[in-house]
Design a protein around this motif. Structure first.
Motif, PDB file in Angstrom:
ATOM      1  N   VAL A 373       1.081  83.541  60.546  1.00  0.00           N
ATOM      2  CA  VAL A 373       0.650  82.413  61.353  1.00  0.00           C
ATOM      3  C   VAL A 373       1.775  81.386  61.442  1.00  0.00           C
ATOM      4  CG1 VAL A 373      -1.767  82.725  60.730  1.00  0.00           C
ATOM      5  CG2 VAL A 373      -0.338  81.177  59.392  1.00  0.00           C
ATOM      6  N   LEU A 374       1.702  80.558  62.452  1.00  0.00           N
ATOM      7  CA  LEU A 374       2.628  79.451  62.603  1.00  0.00           C
ATOM      8  C   LEU A 374       1.845  78.157  62.418  1.00  0.00           C
ATOM      9  CD1 LEU A 374       5.452  78.370  63.374  1.00  0.00           C
ATOM     10  CD2 LEU A 374       4.655  78.296  65.741  1.00  0.00           C
ATOM     11  N   LEU A 375       2.201  77.399  61.379  1.00  0.00           N
ATOM     12  CA  LEU A 375       1.584  76.111  61.112  1.00  0.00           C
ATOM     13  C   LEU A 375       2.367  75.028  61.853  1.00  0.00           C
ATOM     14  CD1 LEU A 375       1.000  76.470  57.263  1.00  0.00           C
ATOM     15  CD2 LEU A 375      -0.657  76.843  59.102  1.00  0.00           C
ATOM     16  N   GLU A 376       1.644  74.055  62.342  1.00  0.00           N
ATOM     17  CA  GLU A 376       2.274  72.966  63.072  1.00  0.00           C
ATOM     18  C   GLU A 376       1.548  71.681  62.721  1.00  0.00           C
ATOM     19  OE1 GLU A 376       2.064  72.491  67.566  1.00  0.00           O
ATOM     20  OE2 GLU A 376       4.015  73.465  67.324  1.00  0.00           O
ATOM     21  N   TRP A 377       2.283  70.584  62.630  1.00  0.00           N
ATOM     22  CA  TRP A 377       1.645  69.335  62.265  1.00  0.00           C
ATOM     23  C   TRP A 377       2.174  68.187  63.101  1.00  0.00           C
ATOM     24  CZ3 TRP A 377       4.587  72.362  59.071  1.00  0.00           C
ATOM     25  CH2 TRP A 377       5.857  71.888  58.725  1.00  0.00           C
TER      26      TRP A 377
END
Length: 539
Positions: A373-377
């Motif tokens: 998965v690609l986490l983004e904030w």
């Protein structure tokens, strides 16, 4: 001996008679009519026009068959055809050159088919066409130049279709087309045309103004089969006759708002309102800096006949919701925009010296990759200074604990090498201190359960997030998780391989400055410009 010879002569005569008799299409009926030889095919399984039609046919009638298409070569052998009736079939497509060989065609009847459009330029090859029957189809568009090659038309039936808006020029110009086809006749009217337009879902707004006025004043040489045409929309005119309605003049949207500026305290609810007056009725959309992160409810209602009110509801507003909220109203004539500034302030502001560098952080699963998965904030800081972040990835079931320190400007991270049937937790905190379990903005996702076979493992890697991860954007301190069912359908969703793929460990951060302010919507003819008052670009 004499008797045998006579019998032989009778057989020869019979064979000669059979040989001279024209061959008919199997399953169809052939007959001799006053206008010539006719072919009738009813309720037989014809997927296309028979390719071996004899040239002597003057009429071809095919009904109640699965006939789907009129191809380019459908009538290449019947150039003398005058009457073509293809009613109650499944004709959906007419090739633009399907009629090229039918220069003698007088009638074309296509009632009860599934036509959504007609290649009107195809009638260039049929200058003698007088009858065109297209009723009970699905035609929803009639171009202004539709009749330019139909100057000899005496009957046109477009009833029971899906026409909503048609320009009166389609029919007004028909007389001009007549003179073009017969220049020697001067200004004299050659013939009249019987026209059927009833049973269509007419949209009686400003776009139909010309046709409504045309119907009210219609006169020879155009004769309406049914002059009582009924409006289906807009709602204020539904059920009215053309003769009873007077559409407004078309105009581009004009936008107004009760308040041009909003300043509220954090935690309050706020509703932004945008009133757009236009004809035809406009569509309204909202854009704002955090639209990809925070989705608000939009309520749209009809304020008047030519006015639409759109309300954007922001519950429990936070300082990060501050910015320009742009209302964009559009219709066929153009679009207009209006930016409504919103400022949300804390009830009590701590001294700048003691304020933390980051006041709000939101975390989400942005996308899935083949291996994870690609986490983004999103981080909204009170001061320009940013100290970076610490990302904690943990799984009790897989005995995995990983702490990653990320420098300023990093706003995304790829998590790889996920195991099947495992719950993962990712938490983020500002600065270099590792967040404690279940503290800080966290997102928890559970991978699907599959067998330990290599094929199952590969399937998991290709569909992990599709099956098992839910977009979880939570405020600071919240903790939430979601589990999906078993990955039962994966046996058919991926190709099998002999060996499981080799998965690398977690990759370094993959992009910088992932959060950018949105671009303002601009008026037609102007270039894009940044909305004033938005946050700084973090790239």
């Amino acid at each position: 001996m004499a008797a045998a010879f006579q019998y032989f002569l009778l057989i020869l005569a019979f064979l000669n008679t059979c040989a001279s008799q024209p061959v008919c299409v199997p399953g169809c009926t052939c007959s001799e009519e006053s206008f010539g030889r006719a072919l009738l095919c009813v309720s037989i399984s014809l997927g296309k026009i028979p390719g071996n039609l004899p040239e002597e046919f003057k009429q071809v009638r095919i009904e109640n068959s699965p006939l789907f298409e009129l191809s380019r070569d459908s009538f290449s052998n019947v150039s003398t055809l005058e009457y073509l009736w293809l009613n109650f079939n499944n004709v959906t497509v007419i090739h633009s050159e399907a009629l090229d060989h039918l220069q003698e065609l007088r009638e074309l009847r296509l009632e009860g088919n599934k036509l959504q459009s007609v290649p009107w330029t195809a009638f260039r090859a049929t200058p003698l066409l007088k009858v065109l029957d297209l009723k009970h189809n699905r035609i929803d568009v009639l171009p202004e130049q539709a009749l330019q090659f139909l100057g000899n038309l005496t009957y046109l039936d477009l009833s029971s279709n899906r026409l909503t808006v048609v320009s009166s020029s389609v029919f007004v110009n028909w007389m001009t087309y007549q003179k073009h086809w017969h220049p020697a006749c001067g200004d004299s009217i050659l013939s009249s045309m019987v026209l059927a337009l009833h049973n269509n879902p007419w949209e009686c707004d400003c776009r139909l103004r010309g046709l409504i006025q045309f119907v009210k004043s219609i006169s020879f040489p155009i004769i309406l089969v049914n002059s009582y045409l009924i409006c289906q929309g807009p709602l204020s005119k539904a059920g009215q006759l053309f003769h009873e309605t007077e559409p407004s003049v078309c105009m581009k949207p004009k936008i107004s708002t009760p308040s041009a500026n909003f300043s509220i305290q954090a935690g309050q609810n706020v509703t932004l309102r945008c009133l757009a007056k236009a004809s035809p009725s406009p569509t309204i959309v909202w854009s704002y800096p955090l639209s990809m992160w925070r989705e608000f409810s939009v309520l749209t209602s009809s304020a008047a006949e030519d006015a639409v009110l759109s309300e954007l509801v922001i519950p429990t507003a936070q300082p990060l919701d501050s910015g320009n909220y742009t209302c964009v109203a559009s219709n066929a004539l153009g679009r207009s925009t209006l930016a409504i500034p919103l400022h949300v302030q804390l009830a009590w502001e701590p001294p700048a010296a003691s304020a933390p560098s980051t006041s709000h952080v939101e975390l989400r699963v942005a996308q899935h990759t083949a291996h994870g998965v690609l986490l983004e904030w999103l981080a909204v800081a009170r001061t320009p200074k940013e100290q970076g972040f610490t990302l904690r990835i943990a799984s009790d079931e897989a005995s995995r604990k990983e702490v990653v320190h990320l420098g300023p400007g990093i706003h995304s991270y790829a998590v790889d090498d996920l195991l099947p049937g495992t719950k993962y937790e990712a938490c983020l905190s500002p600065g270099s201190h590792s967040p404690r379990p279940r503290q800080g903005p966290c997102v928890v996702f559970v991978t699907g359960s599959v067998s330990g076979a290599p094929e199952g493992r590969e399937c998991l890697l290709h569909a992990t997030v599709v099956l098992c991860a839910v977009l979880l954007v939570v405020p600071v301190g919240a903790y939430v998780w979601a589990a999906q069912g078993a990955c039962s359908w994966c046996q058919n969703c991926c190709p099998h391989r002999r060996r499981p793929p080799r998965c690398p460990r977690a990759r370094p951060p993959c992009k910088n400055g992932s959060f950018r302010d949105h671009i303002a919507v601009y008026e037609d003819g102007q270039g894009p410009t940044e909305l004033q008052g938005d946050g700084e670009d973090h790239s």
